[in-house]
Motif scaffolding. Structure first.
Motif, mmCIF file in Angstrom:
data_model
loop_
_atom_site.group_PDB
_atom_site.id
_atom_site.type_symbol
_atom_site.label_atom_id
_atom_site.label_comp_id
_atom_site.label_asym_id
_atom_site.label_seq_id
_atom_site.Cartn_x
_atom_site.Cartn_y
_atom_site.Cartn_z
ATOM 1 N N ARG A 34 0.821 -1.209 0.000
ATOM 2 C CA ARG A 34 0.000 0.000 0.000
ATOM 3 C C ARG A 34 0.860 1.266 0.000
ATOM 4 O O ARG A 34 0.578 2.235 -0.692
ATOM 5 C CB ARG A 34 -0.921 -0.013 1.217
ATOM 6 C CG ARG A 34 -1.864 1.170 1.290
ATOM 7 C CD ARG A 34 -2.625 1.167 2.608
ATOM 8 N NE ARG A 34 -1.707 1.272 3.748
ATOM 9 C CZ ARG A 34 -1.430 0.298 4.598
ATOM 10 N NH1 ARG A 34 -2.023 -0.865 4.450
ATOM 11 N NH2 ARG A 34 -0.573 0.471 5.585
ATOM 12 N N THR A 38 0.552 4.347 -2.783
ATOM 13 C CA THR A 38 0.179 5.714 -2.428
ATOM 14 C C THR A 38 1.348 6.678 -2.602
ATOM 15 O O THR A 38 1.152 7.832 -2.994
ATOM 16 C CB THR A 38 -0.325 5.765 -0.978
ATOM 17 O OG1 THR A 38 0.670 5.207 -0.093
ATOM 18 C CG2 THR A 38 -1.610 4.977 -0.829
ATOM 19 N N LEU A 91 -6.262 12.081 -1.677
ATOM 20 C CA LEU A 91 -5.483 10.878 -1.368
ATOM 21 C C LEU A 91 -5.054 10.892 0.093
ATOM 22 O O LEU A 91 -5.121 9.860 0.786
ATOM 23 C CB LEU A 91 -4.260 10.797 -2.284
ATOM 24 C CG LEU A 91 -3.299 9.631 -2.030
ATOM 25 C CD1 LEU A 91 -4.020 8.289 -2.205
ATOM 26 C CD2 LEU A 91 -2.096 9.707 -2.975
ATOM 27 N N LEU A 95 -6.032 8.050 3.187
ATOM 28 C CA LEU A 95 -5.014 7.133 3.708
ATOM 29 C C LEU A 95 -5.464 6.372 4.955
ATOM 30 O O LEU A 95 -5.194 5.158 5.063
ATOM 31 C CB LEU A 95 -3.718 7.902 3.989
ATOM 32 C CG LEU A 95 -2.915 8.308 2.753
ATOM 33 C CD1 LEU A 95 -1.678 9.110 3.160
ATOM 34 C CD2 LEU A 95 -2.500 7.082 1.955
ATOM 35 N N ALA A 105 -6.053 -0.302 -2.283
ATOM 36 C CA ALA A 105 -5.220 0.858 -2.566
ATOM 37 C C ALA A 105 -4.862 0.968 -4.046
ATOM 38 O O ALA A 105 -4.853 2.070 -4.609
ATOM 39 C CB ALA A 105 -3.940 0.804 -1.726
ATOM 40 N N CYS A 109 -6.046 4.270 -6.115
ATOM 41 C CA CYS A 109 -5.078 5.256 -6.612
ATOM 42 C C CYS A 109 -5.086 5.326 -8.142
ATOM 43 O O CYS A 109 -4.934 6.405 -8.728
ATOM 44 C CB CYS A 109 -3.683 4.915 -6.105
ATOM 45 S SG CYS A 109 -3.486 5.160 -4.320
#
Length: 484
Positions: A34, A38, A91, A95, A105, A109
């Motif tokens: 993850r 991110t 974003l 989280l 994730a 994204c």
């Protein structure tokens, strides 16, 4: 067009945004971590913003028949940077939920970066086809993001997310069809799709061009949740995860404003836009007065804010800068408001009722101050100087154009909106209801209802940056007007 060299410098922000989506998907595929996904996405948003700044002085590209399909400009640079910033902010808000696995994730994204790519395309679009493609690229990933959850804390959230996604999709399909019909009719009447070449149709085709322009504006009005194409917004915002509701209320709405500005500045649609503006601001404010759920209240508030933007766009080209400036001020303030909701609610929860926020400002002073700053700005009151300047810019543009009657409608609606903005701000510092609490000490009541919990660092950082930008623009609004 094939013989023309491609201006790769002008396309740099598009390359960066598209690469962000691809790299996010690859990072998830090859690492499955993850943090890597991110991190890549966040770096991609920064690269997109940097690419837009580097491409600021580039020449237009994809030019043919006297028009260009990709046109760098000051407004394009500013809005592309803003799209990247909004994506990074959403974003960051997401989280905490991503860490709990509430949404995958990689897919999250990837879809968010795809939506950012559409926003960048809208910012630089130089013809109607590119504009529509950009809007659809901005919107399509949001259909999935609205309902993208592995699990939810309650069955209501899961059901509402699916219903919101379907509602959003169905109404969007109809609005896109209407907009494309408008493009087709306008092309049949004028023979052009490049924005720089849009002009009044020859006399025999003037009625056809007028109908096409009206249909195009009505189709695009869906993107800003203008009445009567607003019904999707409250249900979709409230059913979606709160960070995605923030993206719908900011980035998606900004894309619609840019598209409308490109059309109304070149085609005579003043009557249609003026009617949409009056209906949108009035109905949005009146319905917001009766809302008891926080996200629904913010949704109806954003409908009303769209009405103020449309009021400036009703002037045509003279009102475009005021409308874009208002849109920029609005989306930053709206991002702060949704960010505070994210901070005060557990990851994965919906926005809750307005009553759930009673006393929250007493236990979380800086979060309460941030929400008051956002609400005051949306209402056009100090200390929200950015919002005050935004409303003044719209009223000033209307008065200068001798549209004093519409300026009066804007002012009247701004007064109506004070009722619900003040109600929410006051509830933050009122004593919470003592349900199930037998103590009389207000401090203990506050702790029981709103225990002091640490705010996730990404959320706190994003709120701090957004609040700082609002304060700077409040004292120096000319910076934004110069950029546009």
């Amino acid at each position: 067009m094939g013989s023309q060299p491609v201006g790769h410098l002008a396309l740099l922000p598009l390359y960066a945004a598209a690469a962000t989506a691809i790299l996010a998907l690859l990072a998830d595929l090859f690492t499955g971590r993850r943090g890597a996904v991110t991190g890549v996405t966040l770096l991609g948003t920064l690269a997109t913003a940097a690419g837009a700044i580097v491409a600021a002085g580039a020449e237009p590209t994809f030019c043919a028949s006297g028009g260009c399909s990709w046109v760098p400009s000051g407004a394009a640079t500013t809005t592309a940077v803003l799209f990247a910033g909004l994506t990074a902010g959403v974003l960051a808000f997401s989280l905490p939920a991503l860490r709990l696995g509430i949404a995958p994730a990689g897919e999250f994204c990837f879809l968010l970066a795809c939506s950012m790519t559409g926003g960048v395309t809208v910012a630089y679009a130089g013809d109607l086809i590119t504009l529509i493609v950009g809007l659809e690229t901005l919107t399509l990933p949001l259909y999935v993001l609205v309902g993208l959850r592995r699990f939810a804390p309650s069955e209501r959230v899961t059901t509402d997310g699916a219903a919101a996604s379907v509602t959003f999709f169905l109404i969007s399909v109809v609005s896109t069809a209407v907009a494309l019909l408008g493009v087709a009719l306008n092309y049949a009447a004028t023979g052009g799709v490049h924005l720089a070449l849009l002009t009044t149709a020859p006399a025999p085709f003037a009625p056809l061009a007028g109908v096409g322009a009206a249909l195009l504006v009505i189709g695009l009005a869906f993107k800003v949740a203008a009445v009567p194409l607003h019904a999707w917004a409250p249900a979709t915002y409230d059913g979606a995860p709160v960070p995605i509701a923030a993206y719908l209320s900011t980035a998606s709405k900004l894309g619609g404003v840019i598209a409308l500005a490109a059309v109304v500045s070149r085609l005579d649609t003043r009557g249609v836009v003026a009617v949409l503006a009056i209906l949108t601001m009035t109905i949005g404010n009146l319905v917001a007065l009766r809302q008891s759920r926080m996200v629904r209240l913010l949704a109806w508030s954003s409908v009303a804010q769209a009405g103020y933007i449309l009021a400036a766009l009703a002037l045509g080209e003279p009102g475009v800068v005021a409308a874009l400036a208002y849109a920029v001020f609005f989306v930053i303030l709206e991002l702060i408001a949704f960010g505070v909701v994210v901070a005060l609610r557990a990851p994965g929860q919906d926005g809750g009722a307005v009553a759930d926020y009673r006393g929250a400002g007493r236990r979380h002073p800086w979060l309460g101050a941030a929400l008051v700053l956002a609400l005051a700005g949306l209402a056009g009151l100090p200390p929200g100087l950015a919002g005050l300047f935004a409303k003044l810019s719209v009223v000033d543009a209307l008065v200068d154009a001798d549209w004093t009657w519409l300026a009066g409608v804007v002012v009247l609606n701004a007064v109506i909106a004070l009722a619900y903005y003040v109600r929410v701000a006051a509830s933050l510092y009122s004593l919470p209801a003592r349900v199930g609490i037998s103590v009389a000490d207000p401090v203990l009541v506050d702790e029981a209802v709103h225990p002091r919990v640490p705010v996730p660092r990404p959320v706190a950082l994003t709120l701090s940056v957004a609040a700082l930008i609002v304060v700077i623009l409040g004292f120096a609004p000319q910076l934004l007007f110069d950029a546009l």
